[in-house]
Motif scaffolding. Structure first.
Motif, PDB file in Angstrom:
ATOM      1  N   GLU A 162       0.619  -1.161  -0.114  1.00 21.65           N
ATOM      2  CA  GLU A 162      -0.097   0.040  -0.031  1.00 21.65           C
ATOM      3  C   GLU A 162       0.812   1.169  -0.110  1.00 21.65           C
ATOM      4  N   ASN A 166       0.947   4.273  -2.946  1.00 22.99           N
ATOM      5  CA  ASN A 166       0.409   5.636  -2.341  1.00 22.99           C
ATOM      6  C   ASN A 166       1.665   6.225  -1.647  1.00 22.99           C
ATOM      7  N   GLU A 169       3.401  12.168   0.545  1.00 21.54           N
ATOM      8  CA  GLU A 169       3.831  13.657  -0.151  1.00 21.54           C
ATOM      9  C   GLU A 169       4.901  14.186   0.443  1.00 21.54           C
TER      10      GLU A 169
END
Length: 190
Positions: A162, A166, A169
């Motif tokens: 996961e 993702n 940021e």
């Protein structure tokens, strides 16, 4: 025509044979529909008895309900007290098991009584006021050791999958100083 008798309906049977001079029975009109006799009001006595019964039942129910709630509260407080005492017993049993561990006994003797093993030199660290500083290290409860459960391996693998799908940021810029040296100075030295 004033004072002249008005002829009434023709009388039949026994009434016709009675002489006019005999007194007639006074007939009272029937009150109520269908010719029933009028009802005597017994509502007040029935109502009074019914009211007394309802009041007695209400008082009885209220006192029983109050006793029920009092007993329920007493039972709950006793259950709470039992739970507190069981927790206290468990804590004391844990403490007893700790004192059965020789390393815990040694640590307590060192900490509380200042005992040393043969060949050791004891030092006391003092603060700026001359007061001794407390020991930071100590032994933990043996029951707590090794109780932490690790996550299953597939949860770790799935978490990395996961994370790869993702990525987090970028958070702001890189710090200006790395290891005490400014970023620009580091680039110049290279």
């Amino acid at each position: 025509m004033i004072g002249t008798p008005v002829p009434g309906p023709a009388k039949r049977g026994a009434e016709a044979s009675r002489p006019a001079s005999a007194p007639q029975a006074v007939r009272r009109p029937l009150a109520g529909a269908g010719g029933r006799p009028p009802r005597r009001s017994r509502l007040t006595m029935r109502f009074f008895v019914l009211t007394v019964v309802v009041v007695i039942l209400a008082v009885s129910f209220a006192s029983s309900t109050r006793a029920y709630f009092d007993q329920r509260d007493t039972i709950q407080s006793l259950k709470d007290e039992i739970a507190r005492r069981e927790a206290s017993i468990e804590k004391l049993e844990r403490e007893k098991r700790r004192w059965q561990d020789p390393s815990y006994v040694k640590a307590q003797a060192r900490k509380n009584l200042g005992y040393l093993m043969p060949g050791e030199t004891g030092y006391q660290v003092l603060d700026e006021n001359g007061e001794p500083l407390g020991a930071a290290a100590g032994l933990s409860d043996p029951d707590d050791v090794g109780t932490a459960e690790r996550a299953a391996w597939w949860e770790d693998v799935w978490g990395s999958v996961e994370l790869a799908g993702n990525p987090p940021e970028e958070r702001g810029q890189a710090p200006a100083k790395i290891d005490g040296v400014k970023k620009n100075e580091q680039q110049e030295n290279q």
